[in-house]
Design an enzyme around this catalytic site. Structure first.
Site, PDB file in Angstrom:
ATOM      1  CG  HIS A 487      -4.686  -7.077  10.995  1.00 14.45           C
ATOM      2  ND1 HIS A 487      -4.921  -8.224  11.716  1.00 14.45           N
ATOM      3  CD2 HIS A 487      -5.433  -7.209   9.860  1.00 14.45           C
ATOM      4  CE1 HIS A 487      -5.738  -9.018  11.046  1.00 14.45           C
ATOM      5  NE2 HIS A 487      -6.070  -8.420   9.910  1.00 14.45           N
ATOM      6  CD  GLU A 488      -6.389  -4.818   7.119  1.00 11.81           C
ATOM      7  OE1 GLU A 488      -6.143  -5.382   6.020  1.00 11.81           O
ATOM      8  OE2 GLU A 488      -7.250  -5.236   7.921  1.00 11.81           O
ATOM      9  CG  HIS A 491      -4.105  -8.991   5.187  1.00 11.06           C
ATOM     10  ND1 HIS A 491      -4.252 -10.363   5.195  1.00 11.06           N
ATOM     11  CD2 HIS A 491      -5.016  -8.505   6.073  1.00 11.06           C
ATOM     12  CE1 HIS A 491      -5.211 -10.685   6.057  1.00 11.06           C
ATOM     13  NE2 HIS A 491      -5.685  -9.576   6.602  1.00 11.06           N
ATOM     14  CG  HIS A 494       0.208 -13.430   2.586  1.00  9.82           C
ATOM     15  ND1 HIS A 494      -0.937 -14.008   3.094  1.00  9.82           N
ATOM     16  CD2 HIS A 494       0.919 -14.456   2.061  1.00  9.82           C
ATOM     17  CE1 HIS A 494      -0.898 -15.317   2.892  1.00  9.82           C
ATOM     18  NE2 HIS A 494       0.219 -15.609   2.265  1.00  9.82           N
TER      19      HIS A 494
END
Length: 706
Positions: A487-488, A491, A494
């Protein structure tokens, strides 16, 4: 051009101070302008921040006082170029106060937070500056700006209006006072919560009390107590959520209750750690601030730039899950109570029992034991052979570990990230392990924000709170930890894929209810068979995780949604309830308000409390998620729908990776969010894939295959 850092730090006597005229006054000499922690002490940040504030004020005033007619270049672009010193120091300082704080950093945070709030007020409420921005904005049709330039003008003007630029002078002064108070209160809340989470860690007298706890966790609890001057005892560190990992394992019901209540009451015990009064004051001030700006509530104020535009729209979206979720909670509660009764536990099922009996049922129903899984998930192997491998296969990027880049804690690692053409993209830091001076949860941050205008490439970090191993033991992750790592890193991607001209539109600088979309999308790679088989290796034997165990993980994924999804939905609705309050209703006892709010949800909040209760809901009182916690659910819907598109278009191929990057993952905020999604999927998002993934629809309700 890449630069080479010195491998050894200079002696302490040779380290310069990072005050007004030194370290943060210019770009770092390290590759990608990464921060050099060997040249910084905790005492250096306050003078650097104060110097940065002074510099920013001078630059703002110079732009506002410019005698030339306002243009896009001398006003909008000039603002983007400004505040360089502050933009160097604040990301580093913010990460340290979150991940490796101390008394000096805490004192600095308390001192500078109101000054930073005042700076931003003085910029956005500077009428001369706003009139220049407005003059350019009023010419936008004639200017015919396109792409990033047009978006920068739109978002900058909206920020000024949102900040109160249209208020009368007296109202602006009133707003400034409110913002200063809020900055002080939010910092006080955050610091109290961090202190309480460490201080309220429960202590147990014997290993027998902690029967069922995995050996590595028991050893860590013993070591933690020894470090706190309590040899022979055991201390279980609290994580930031209501539910605690150890509750799944502890066979002693009294120990479970002690741990659960320590978590639940950490900041509402009437002592120096109590945050309830702070919560009430923040809620009251936020409601009054919204009213001053002519808005019905703070939620409307906060959602001005979101993908979901109105609080009512967000609540309608969330309430749509309640009937199916309530039925799931009732069904699972009965299942757990029946199991407990069969095991001889005739006491009524309590909140501290849910995770324990859910784990027992999981073992019985799916023959799945967390202790069977963890040996296959050594933390660094998961990162390098799983998270990185998936990014390499889907996007073509690669990673090389660096040992010459300084870190702020010895358990961290740093990597250079290379693009698919072999060029250097930026740096990635990993800080995976929990420690007492670290905030709970997990997050991504930028040490350096990407901007082609400035010439900066991204330097990003992922911070987690995986239980640190006892000395000599392997660092093993739970399945939840593994999901969080993927999940992280979503980011991080991104941020790493950012290639925008303006930092304010770059990478993760997107709306609260869009920014979690790439991260949740990336979670899907954890279970792609080719990826899972590459990283899930037994730390002792090197054996690949057996297919039978993978099948059990997959089969169990939809189990316990009553808790897993329920606590998140409850927290999101609680957040929105707080921020829908009008000023006349906001100043009330948080405990009473919370009880009333939870009772209105139609869910089993007595057995399944929200993921965060109001007194320790850091996301909404300090971390910028006010009226925004629903974003996790909204973006999960986007992520499931987006992954459904991947599956239906050939799976996780390199071509699809390029499409993801080109349509949304590398776009920052250069386009409207709905447009970006349609660029990706060719249509608006659909909720059905999330309902199916969560197990919230009957098989008979699924659409027929075509």
């Amino acid at each position: 051009m890449s630069q080479t850092a010195d491998a050894a730090p200079p002696p302490a006597s040779a380290r310069p101070s990072a005050g007004a005229g030194s370290y943060f006054a210019k770009d770092s000499d390290l590759p990608f302008h990464a921060p050099d922690f060997t040249k910084l002490t905790s005492a250096d940040y306050q003078p650097a921040i104060e110097a940065g504030i002074a510099q920013a004020r001078a630059e703002i005033e110079a732009i506002a006082a410019n005698r030339e007619a306002p243009t896009f270049a001398n006003t909008l672009v000039a603002l983007e170029r400004g505040s360089r010193m502050l933009n160097r120091v604040m990301p580093v300082f913010g990460q340290l106060t979150s991940a490796n704080t101390d008394d000096t950093l805490d004192a600095t945070e308390k001192a500078v937070s109101p000054r930073l709030s005042a700076l931003y007020d003085d910029m956005f409420l500077n009428d001369k500056l706003f009139q220049r921005v407005k003059a350019v904005y009023d010419q936008r049709a004639a200017l015919a700006l396109a792409g990033e330039d047009a978006m920068l003008l739109e978002t900058t003007y909206a920020q000024f209006v949102h900040a109160g630029a249209l208020l009368a002078p007296a109202q602006k002064e009133q707003l400034k006072a409110m913002n200063t108070q809020l900055a002080e209160l939010e910092t006080e809340f955050s610091q109290k919560l961090t202190e309480a989470t460490a201080a309220k860690a429960p202590v147990f007298d014997s290993a027998e009390e902690l029967a069922g706890l995995p050996a590595a966790d028991l050893a860590a609890a013993k070591k933690r107590a020894e470090e706190k001057g309590m040899p022979g005892k055991y201390m279980i560190a609290l994580v930031n959520t209501t539910q605690q990992p150890a509750l799944s394992f502890l066979t002693n019901r009294a120990a479970r209750r002690k741990l659960f209540e320590a978590s639940l009451n950490r900041t509402s015990g009437g002592d120096q750690y109590d945050t309830t009064a702070i919560v009430a004051r923040i809620a009251d001030l936020r409601a009054k601030k919204a009213a001053l700006l002519g808005l019905p509530n703070y939620a409307t104020f906060a959602m001005y730039d979101r993908m979901v535009k109105q609080p009512g729209e967000a609540m309608t979206f969330m309430k749509g899950f309640v009937p199916a979720l309530a039925a799931t909670q009732a069904r699972e509660a009965k299942m757990l109570a029946d199991h407990a009764s069969a095991e001889g536990d005739t006491a009524a099922l309590a909140p501290w029992d849910w995770s324990f009996y859910a784990e027992q049922v999981r073992k019985a129903k799916y023959d799945l034991d967390e202790s069977q899984i963890k040996p296959y998930f050594e933390v660094w192997r998961v990162l390098e052979d799983g998270v990185f491998y998936a990014a390499n296969q889907f996007y073509g990027i690669s990673f090389k570990r660096r040992t010459d880049i300084p870190v702020y804690h010895p358990t961290m690692r740093v990597y250079t990230v290379f693009d698919k053409d072999g060029s250097e993209m930026g740096l990635f830091y990993s800080d995976p392990f929990a420690r007492p001076n670290k905030k709970g949860g997990a997050w991504m941050n930028n040490f350096v924000e990407q901007s082609s205008l400035i010439g900066d490439r991204p330097v990003v970090s992922n911070t987690l709170n995986i239980t640190a191993p006892a000395e000599g033991e392997p660092a093993l992750a739970t399945w939840d930890d593994v999901s969080t790592m993927f999940h992280e890193f979503g980011h991080a991607l991104h941020g790493l894929f950012a290639h925008q001209r303006y930092a304010s539109l770059s990478g993760t600088n997107t709306a609260r209810d869009f920014v979690e979309f790439p991260s949740q999308f990336n979670e899907n790679f954890a279970t792609v068979p080719a990826v899972l088989n590459h990283y899930a290796k037994h730390y002792q034997t090197g054996e690949t995780i057996p297919q039978a165990l993978i099948d059990k993980i997959d089969a169990a994924a939809k189990f316990n949604q009553g808790l897993g999804f329920g606590e998140t939905l409850e927290a999101a609705m609680l957040d929105m309830k707080w921020h829908e309050l009008k000023p006349a209703d906001a100043a009330q006892d948080p405990k009473a308000f919370e009880q009333q709010a939870l009772a209105s949800f139609g869910l089993k909040t007595d057995l399944i409390p929200p993921r965060y209760r109001s007194p320790y809901f850091r996301h909404i009182w300090d971390n910028g998620y006010a009226a925004g916690y629903y974003s996790y659910i909204w973006t999960e819907m986007l992520a499931h729908d987006a992954w459904d598109w991947v599956v239906k278009h050939g799976g996780p191929t390199r071509a699809n990776g390029d499409h993801v990057r080109d349509s949304f993952l590398g776009q920052g905020h250069t386009k409207d969010y709905a447009v970006m999604y349609r660029d990706y999927a060719g249509r608006d998002p659909q909720i059905q894939p999330m309902l199916e993934a969560r197990g919230l629809v009957d098989e008979t309700d699924k659409p027929a295959a075509r």
